[in-house]
Scaffold this active site. Structure first.
Site, short mmCIF file in Angstrom:
data_model
loop_
_atom_site.label_atom_id
_atom_site.label_comp_id
_atom_site.label_asym_id
_atom_site.label_seq_id
_atom_site.Cartn_x
_atom_site.Cartn_y
_atom_site.Cartn_z
N ALA A 1 37.68 38.53 42.33
CA ALA A 1 37.77 38.33 43.79
C ALA A 1 39.10 37.69 44.13
CB ALA A 1 36.61 37.45 44.24
N ASN A 2 39.27 37.30 45.38
CA ASN A 2 40.47 36.56 45.77
C ASN A 2 40.09 35.51 46.80
OD1 ASN A 2 40.77 37.75 48.52
ND2 ASN A 2 41.00 39.63 47.32
N ARG A 3 41.07 34.75 47.25
CA ARG A 3 40.77 33.57 48.08
C ARG A 3 40.58 33.87 49.56
NH1 ARG A 3 41.60 29.14 44.98
NH2 ARG A 3 43.07 29.35 43.25
#
Ligand code: CTP
Length: 412
Positions: free
Chosen positions: A210-212
């Protein structure tokens, strides 16, 4: 200008060279039919005389907490106002307001009021960029205070840079818009597709890459467009309901987002690709949970589809495509490359490593690159205000295209 007619507006003026422009702000608000009550700080009167405001405004200028009998002026002014505007707002007034310190009639009025507040900063670039001022602006924007400007340009003393007061016309316009609920209705009849959030690329049934991204900037676009009358579809990875009046398509992976975008974007007038789409995904996600006892897995990655680039290459005539660039260095150069390579009309670039901007923050600071070569710096403000500023560009571009088409038809 959206109407300010009949509205009671406290116009705060603090001590900066740009105080002379507050006279023009006052005049424009008066011309629009507002009831304007000027409140000057001591510093303001070193740059512009109170007599000028006495002559132009609806009421004589106020300066002190103690210069009249009767009801306590700071609470009375704040309580009765429909809006409090501070133009110019100096670093001192901004700092006092952010910290809740009442040191004169203007700061007391700001703290006492429950009406919408519009702060129009003006100061030298060094001051505007000082971390304390940056923090204070972020605090105020996070509390829902409207920040208008500053612009970049020539400053007092001949310097160039960010810190110039926005034009009186723009300030009066923003006040009108805020008093109208922030919704000029100028996107009525337009269909807008917004992508929001970060994608999740499965490694196995319980783990993912995932990412932020928090999706906040995408949702701010969807809310702003819906408020302005657009028909909005949000393609989102976030577990958060769509803004009132918007339609929601829930997706998880880049592949799912690509399919949803392909299905929705074709008929859209405006597409905003605010999602943080993964560039790589596990090529062969495991069907069952990977077990620790089997050792560290070797995960082979493969590229995901570049959704923005594919929307850019198949863009229907007239559609405006807005992409983003999340960067941690060389923001302008990287964004320019994305604008060129992805076929977007605008790239909204931000430094996601900066304080108060990018992922998960409520505020953002962006550089917008347009395909006509223009750039627009949008200083630190709430994500909703960033969305508003970008959609202002989009609406202006659409209107210009419509006018150009009408002009060329007339010539035929
Ligand atoms: N984007 C996309 N599909 C991808 C990756 C990105 O549509 N697979 C879109 C994003 O939604 C954004 C723009 O492309 O509007 C730029 O995304 P960004 O992550 O900044 O850049 P990348 O194109 O992924 O390039 P890099 O990671 O190398 O900076």
């Amino acid at each position: 200008m959206t109407s300010v007619a009949g509205k009671r507006i406290v116009l705060g003026v603090s001590g900066g060279i740009a105080a002379y422009k507050a006279v023009e702000v006052c005049r424009r608000l008066m011309d629009g039919g507002a009831h304007v009550v000027p409140v000057l700080t001591k510093g303001a009167t070193r740059f512009v005389g109170r007599t000028t405001f006495d002559a132009l405004a609806s009421e004589p200028a106020r300066m002190s907490l103690f210069d009249e009998d009767g009801p306590i002026p700071h609470t009375a002014l704040g309580r009765n106002a429909d809006c409090v505007v501070v133009a110019p707002a100096t670093a001192r007034v901004i700092g006092a307001y952010a910290a809740g310190i009442s040191s004169d009639l203007l700061t007391a009025t700001l703290i006492a009021t429950r009406a919408p507040v519009v702060i129009c900063p003006a100061m030298h670039t060094e001051m505007w960029e000082h971390p304390a001022v940056v923090d204070n602006i972020a605090t105020l924007a996070g509390r829902g205070v409207h920040i208008v400007g500053p612009e970049s340009g020539r400053l007092a003393g001949g310097d160039e840079g960010a810190g110039r007061l926005s034009s009186p016309e723009r300030i009066a316009d923003e006040v009108g818009r805020i008093l109208a609920g922030g919704a000029p209705g100028d996107m009525a009849g337009l269909s807008v597709v917004v992508t929001a959030g970060g994608t999740r690329e499965p490694i196995d049934p319980v783990r993912f890459i995932a990412n932020r991204s928090s999706g906040k900037q995408g949702y701010a676009f969807a809310e702003e467009a819906a408020c302005r009358g657009a028909e909005v579809t949000v393609i989102s990875t976030i577990d958060r309901p769509a803004p009132a009046g918007a339609r929601m398509v829930r997706v998880g992976t880049a592949e799912e987002m690509a399919s949803a975008a392909a299905a929705e974007a074709g008929g859209a007038d405006v597409v905003v690709m605010a999602a943080a789409v993964a560039d790589f995904r596990p090529a062969a996600p495991a069907g069952v949970k990977l077990k620790r006892r089997d050792g560290v897995p070797a995960i082979t990655l493969e590229p995901t589809p570049d959704i923005l680039a594919s929307l850019g290459s198949s863009k229907p005539g007239g559609q405006i495509l807005v992409g983003f660039a999340a960067e941690t260095c060389d923001v302008a150069a990287n964004a320019a490359a994305k604008l060129r390579d992805k076929g977007a009309d605008y790239i909204v670039a931000n430094d996601v490593a900066a304080d108060h901007a990018g992922f998960a923050h409520d505020t953002n600071e962006v550089l917008v690159l347009a395909s006509d070569g223009q750039t627009h710096q949008i200083g630190l403000r709430s994500k909703r205000q960033v969305a508003r500023a970008v959609l202002d560009l989009v609406v202006a571009e659409r209107n210009a295209r419509t006018e150009a088409r009408a002009g060329s038809k007339e010539r035929q």
